[in-house]
Design a protein around this motif. Sequence first.
Motif, mmCIF file in Angstrom:
data_model
loop_
_atom_site.group_PDB
_atom_site.id
_atom_site.type_symbol
_atom_site.label_atom_id
_atom_site.label_comp_id
_atom_site.label_asym_id
_atom_site.label_seq_id
_atom_site.Cartn_x
_atom_site.Cartn_y
_atom_site.Cartn_z
ATOM 1 N N ASN A 193 0.816 -1.219 0.000
ATOM 2 C CA ASN A 193 0.000 0.000 0.000
ATOM 3 C C ASN A 193 0.849 1.269 0.000
ATOM 4 O OD1 ASN A 193 -2.165 -1.880 0.328
ATOM 5 N ND2 ASN A 193 -3.366 -0.287 1.315
ATOM 6 N N GLY A 194 1.926 1.249 -0.777
ATOM 7 C CA GLY A 194 2.769 2.427 -0.900
ATOM 8 C C GLY A 194 3.817 2.584 0.170
ATOM 9 N N VAL A 195 3.902 1.634 1.119
ATOM 10 C CA VAL A 195 4.919 1.665 2.176
ATOM 11 C C VAL A 195 6.053 0.736 1.767
ATOM 12 C CG1 VAL A 195 5.390 1.366 4.630
ATOM 13 C CG2 VAL A 195 3.104 2.076 3.882
ATOM 14 N N ILE A 196 7.271 1.260 1.726
ATOM 15 C CA ILE A 196 8.423 0.531 1.187
ATOM 16 C C ILE A 196 9.256 -0.057 2.326
ATOM 17 C CG2 ILE A 196 10.448 0.681 -0.310
ATOM 18 C CD1 ILE A 196 9.231 3.336 -1.384
ATOM 19 N N PHE A 197 9.513 -1.358 2.220
ATOM 20 C CA PHE A 197 10.389 -2.050 3.161
ATOM 21 C C PHE A 197 11.552 -2.659 2.378
ATOM 22 C CE2 PHE A 197 6.337 -1.944 5.308
ATOM 23 C CZ PHE A 197 6.637 -1.826 6.651
ATOM 24 N N GLY A 198 12.665 -2.884 3.076
ATOM 25 C CA GLY A 198 13.815 -3.499 2.449
ATOM 26 C C GLY A 198 14.515 -4.444 3.406
ATOM 27 N N THR A 199 15.251 -5.397 2.840
ATOM 28 C CA THR A 199 15.984 -6.350 3.665
ATOM 29 C C THR A 199 17.310 -6.699 3.023
ATOM 30 O OG1 THR A 199 15.878 -8.513 4.756
ATOM 31 C CG2 THR A 199 14.860 -8.359 2.577
ATOM 32 N N PHE A 200 18.300 -6.964 3.846
ATOM 33 C CA PHE A 200 19.587 -7.467 3.385
ATOM 34 C C PHE A 200 19.604 -8.992 3.336
ATOM 35 C CE2 PHE A 200 20.942 -3.298 5.069
ATOM 36 C CZ PHE A 200 21.733 -2.849 4.025
ATOM 37 N N ALA A 201 18.606 -9.635 3.928
ATOM 38 C CA ALA A 201 18.618 -11.082 4.082
ATOM 39 C C ALA A 201 18.328 -11.796 2.768
ATOM 40 C CB ALA A 201 17.604 -11.498 5.134
ATOM 41 N N ASP A 202 19.066 -12.875 2.516
ATOM 42 C CA ASP A 202 18.798 -13.712 1.340
ATOM 43 C C ASP A 202 17.569 -14.598 1.567
ATOM 44 O OD1 ASP A 202 21.040 -12.750 -0.056
ATOM 45 O OD2 ASP A 202 22.357 -14.191 0.940
ATOM 46 N N GLU A 203 17.395 -15.027 2.794
ATOM 47 C CA GLU A 203 16.254 -15.870 3.127
ATOM 48 C C GLU A 203 15.429 -15.181 4.199
ATOM 49 O OE1 GLU A 203 17.371 -19.805 4.173
ATOM 50 O OE2 GLU A 203 18.575 -20.136 2.358
ATOM 51 N N ILE A 204 14.168 -14.915 3.876
ATOM 52 C CA ILE A 204 13.274 -14.234 4.810
ATOM 53 C C ILE A 204 11.843 -14.494 4.372
ATOM 54 C CG2 ILE A 204 13.336 -12.058 3.520
ATOM 55 C CD1 ILE A 204 13.098 -10.589 6.222
ATOM 56 N N GLU A 205 10.936 -14.536 5.326
ATOM 57 C CA GLU A 205 9.531 -14.723 4.994
ATOM 58 C C GLU A 205 9.013 -13.525 4.198
ATOM 59 O OE1 GLU A 205 7.398 -14.544 8.911
ATOM 60 O OE2 GLU A 205 9.343 -13.752 9.523
ATOM 61 N N PRO A 206 7.974 -13.704 3.366
ATOM 62 C CA PRO A 206 7.399 -12.573 2.626
ATOM 63 C C PRO A 206 6.944 -11.468 3.572
ATOM 64 C CG PRO A 206 6.541 -14.654 1.803
ATOM 65 C CD PRO A 206 7.322 -14.984 3.052
ATOM 66 N N LEU A 207 6.921 -10.243 3.063
ATOM 67 C CA LEU A 207 6.620 -9.083 3.905
ATOM 68 C C LEU A 207 5.307 -9.251 4.666
ATOM 69 C CD1 LEU A 207 7.110 -6.203 4.915
ATOM 70 C CD2 LEU A 207 6.031 -5.368 2.817
ATOM 71 N N GLU A 208 4.242 -9.676 4.004
ATOM 72 C CA GLU A 208 2.954 -9.777 4.690
ATOM 73 C C GLU A 208 2.979 -10.836 5.788
ATOM 74 O OE1 GLU A 208 -0.846 -9.164 3.149
ATOM 75 O OE2 GLU A 208 -0.164 -8.474 1.194
ATOM 76 N N ASP A 209 3.724 -11.905 5.588
ATOM 77 C CA ASP A 209 3.870 -12.905 6.647
ATOM 78 C C ASP A 209 4.662 -12.336 7.812
ATOM 79 O OD1 ASP A 209 2.484 -14.657 5.046
ATOM 80 O OD2 ASP A 209 4.256 -15.765 4.383
ATOM 81 N N TYR A 210 5.683 -11.544 7.496
ATOM 82 C CA TYR A 210 6.499 -10.912 8.536
ATOM 83 C C TYR A 210 5.652 -9.953 9.374
ATOM 84 C CZ TYR A 210 10.267 -8.089 10.636
ATOM 85 O OH TYR A 210 11.088 -7.427 11.511
ATOM 86 N N LEU A 211 4.824 -9.156 8.708
ATOM 87 C CA LEU A 211 3.976 -8.210 9.428
ATOM 88 C C LEU A 211 2.891 -8.924 10.218
ATOM 89 C CD1 LEU A 211 3.512 -5.489 6.668
ATOM 90 C CD2 LEU A 211 4.945 -5.310 8.708
ATOM 91 N N ASP A 212 2.376 -10.021 9.671
ATOM 92 C CA ASP A 212 1.237 -10.759 10.206
ATOM 93 C C ASP A 212 -0.028 -9.914 9.972
ATOM 94 O OD1 ASP A 212 -0.058 -12.920 11.315
ATOM 95 O OD2 ASP A 212 0.465 -12.454 13.390
#
Length: 419
Positions: free
Chosen positions: A153-172
């Motif tokens: 929804n227009g909010v930008i997140f970033g990660t350095f990790a090669d392996e990480i859960e999808p953003l929506e799963d991370y947020l819950d």
Amino acid sequence: MTTDVQSLYRWPAADCTRIPYGMYTNPEVYALEQERVFQGPVWNYLGLEAEIPNGGDFRTIAVGDTPVILNRDRKGQVHAFVNRCAHRGAIVQRQTCGNARAHICCYHQWCYNLEGRLTGVPFQRGIDGKGGLPEDFERKEHGLRPLRVAILNGVIFGTFADEIEPLEDYLDKPFADQLRRQFNRPIKILGYQRQRVFGNWKLYTDNLRDPNHGGLLHMFQITFGIARLNQTGGAKLDKRGRHNMSWAAQQMGQFAEDDGYAGTERGDTKLQLKDPTLLQYRKEYPDDYNLTIASIFPNCIFQQIGNTLAVRQIRTKSAGEFEIFWTFYGYADDSAEMDAHRLRMSNLVGPAGLVSMEDGEAIRIVHEAILGSENEHAIVEFGGRGPVTDQATLITDVPMRGFWLYYCELMGIEPGKAA
């Protein structure tokens, strides 16, 4: 780093009801956090799409203390990469924001495109066969280090990790839903504030997950009924307990007869504002929340205090210093009068906010007092011990323990286990 952080301090409680003060003050711990937390398996808030609407638009930000460029390329794609030249490590883009065809390091003029790829090296082949880089030097191998980007929804997140859960799963779901609530239509940026705080950044994340302090420390908030501890409110957490949303759902300025403040100097409800419009909440969501402070692990906060909307990003500087970067916004279809109302209400928050001015001082006096007491502990028991769950009261610091339990997991600490 190979530090065995488990051996540094004693963690007497497995549920993180005791936090060693050394975790806030030790520079060795701070350095390890940059690697295991900010560059670990987390989604860091980077910015808002509305801040970089056009191709070439950029902002220079930070993830922890790592400098980062956030920009949009000419095809409309959003990219993020470390703002550090591959040549000698200089900051490449030195402006806070703007529009650029490329990012060029002023030191030796190495040029990077809007996707972070190295596209130009002056005198790469030398002159007349003398000097220059080796013939096998490949520009494509020396771009700016990228972050993986995800947008909700227009909010930008970033990660350095090669392996990480999808953003929506991370947020819950509770926090993905909260972002959809606050960013339910196009927004416009209303302004920025910055605040330098002399204390540890985790004291601020503690503060955000401790709604108990809001109805005790912030006199303006207490006096004018923005969020008193007897009001309807509580805290929501994600399934891991790492994110928290403190909320209140009672009209500002309303007071209960038995409010728990009787006999204290914090109970005065007789004062009146000369301009009461400062606290006139205009309902704009289907729910009854008039205050939501959603803290996403590790470094950002999405706030609604009345009709003032903002995002805060924590930018660490050292074990004893950090910056809060505030981005205030409204909706693109707001009238000029609503813009003015949001800006008027924004006086409640920020470095000199009528509500939040005390937070920086509270953090400073805690940090100063715990220096030299690394093996003593903070007591985190409001709301009880044991499991970390949603709270139906503001008189709690259980969400603090949710943060620390996940933090310990990333840092390789087992609370309650002897070193």
